[in-house]
Design a protein around this motif. Sequence first.
Motif, short mmCIF file in Angstrom:
data_model
loop_
_atom_site.label_atom_id
_atom_site.label_comp_id
_atom_site.label_asym_id
_atom_site.label_seq_id
_atom_site.Cartn_x
_atom_site.Cartn_y
_atom_site.Cartn_z
N UNK A 261 -2.16 -31.99 5.57
CA UNK A 261 -1.47 -30.70 5.57
C UNK A 261 -1.18 -30.19 6.97
N UNK A 262 0.05 -29.66 7.14
CA UNK A 262 0.46 -29.12 8.43
C UNK A 262 0.57 -27.60 8.39
N UNK A 263 1.64 -27.09 8.97
CA UNK A 263 1.84 -25.65 9.07
C UNK A 263 2.81 -25.17 7.99
N UNK A 264 2.92 -23.85 7.89
CA UNK A 264 3.84 -23.25 6.93
C UNK A 264 5.18 -22.99 7.60
N UNK A 265 6.25 -23.24 6.86
CA UNK A 265 7.60 -22.93 7.31
C UNK A 265 8.33 -22.21 6.18
N UNK A 266 9.37 -21.48 6.52
CA UNK A 266 10.18 -20.77 5.53
C UNK A 266 11.47 -21.53 5.26
N UNK A 267 11.80 -21.63 3.98
CA UNK A 267 13.07 -22.28 3.64
C UNK A 267 14.20 -21.25 3.70
N UNK A 268 15.38 -21.67 3.28
CA UNK A 268 16.55 -20.79 3.37
C UNK A 268 16.40 -19.55 2.51
N UNK A 272 7.78 -19.52 1.72
CA UNK A 272 6.92 -20.31 2.60
C UNK A 272 6.53 -21.63 1.93
N UNK A 273 6.67 -22.70 2.67
CA UNK A 273 6.26 -24.02 2.20
C UNK A 273 5.42 -24.68 3.27
N UNK A 274 4.40 -25.39 2.84
CA UNK A 274 3.53 -26.04 3.81
C UNK A 274 4.01 -27.47 4.06
#
Length: 435
Positions: A261-268, A272-274
Amino acid sequence: MPTPSCTSTHVRDHTRKSVRRTPARRAAVPLATAAALLLCGPLTVAPAYAADQPGGSTDEVKPPAHMSTVGGKRLGRPGIQVDLKQGAPALPKGLSGKSWLVADAESGDVLASYNAHWQLPPASTLKMLFADTVLPKLPKTKTHKVELSDLEGMGEGSSLVGVKENYTYTVHDLWLGVFLRSGNDAVHVLSAMNGGVPATVRDMQAHAKYLNARDTHVVTPDGYDEKGQVSSAYDLTLFARSGLQKADFREYCSTATAQFPGTYTKDKKGEKNRSSFGIQNTNRLLTGYGVEHYKGIAGVKNGYTSHAGSTFTGVAQRGDRVLLVTVMNPQKAEANEVYKESAKLLDWGFEASGSVNPVGTLVRPGTAGASHPSADGKDSHKDTQASVSADNGSSNGLWTAAGIAGGSLALLGAAAFGVHRRWPLPELVRRRSRD
């Protein structure tokens, strides 16, 4: 071809002198440093203490004249111990490990050894004891949100899988970080979940005593160089043999690659998705990176520090025979030497099985194992067959070759049993071996 990991010059040049001056309880690794390591890419966390650098401390040129005789009188003698029958193959030439041992994993017979009970720094192979001790206590589905205090106490230049504070991980994730990347950060988080580092060290020492691993003194749970932290080829083999009784242990130590598992990012849409990133096992006989993949290998653990040199314990299977090998600190200044010498000893062991008299035995856990008759090639092995502890600490008899394969059968399906029993490896590794 596996992606090589990047290791900083600072880490590679970390000297034993600096390790000795570092206090036992260190400050946490700076977050900026950890972040910089992760920027190298998905497989770039520094494997300083699980890599394959040759050499190590040569302060003690010779082993003690008298060592422990656990497992048999001959195992307490310095030098090569082997009892070849007529027609048996000779031991491999060019072995430079300060200590090594080859044993039948099922019967416990030690086929040959060299300074088996020499107490030496173990590096990350000590993580086998850590796993065998702690793994049964924590359900793999349990989650934990990492606090900064969980990461305190890691040594300078520690190998990291990339655990981040304020992020949540499952126990399963963390064990993959321990076994594949030898991540000291994962070790410290699991130790925190087990009541803290001091408690975990006490648990490990108690479990080593139960296994009759009397050469081992635990100072850190991750194997990082500390004054007084030692083990032996004999003890490391006991740890591997005990750990391999556990299905999860078998799964983790035989896994070549995984996602962490990495970091969380936001999609369009703003959700939030990890993310995740790939990690690869540092056991090169398993992955075939930099050295020829060893057919039949199924784990277990490698290590490296500047003081310990390279260390390795492996398990491999051919047909119905399963062998364990441990090599500590090869003195040849060649990359991957610990794997080359381990492969030679495994080849010899498979060829020599049935044509050598055992020179000792891997003892069973508990007081019965500690008081076994000496096994020096003359004693009966009926009473010294080394059964291994079950997960609850009780003996459940000898384990079989199929037991190693059993850890991954749920993933591959019953139809794969015939092949998987012969080559107890993840499908990725078995597929590569056929290419």
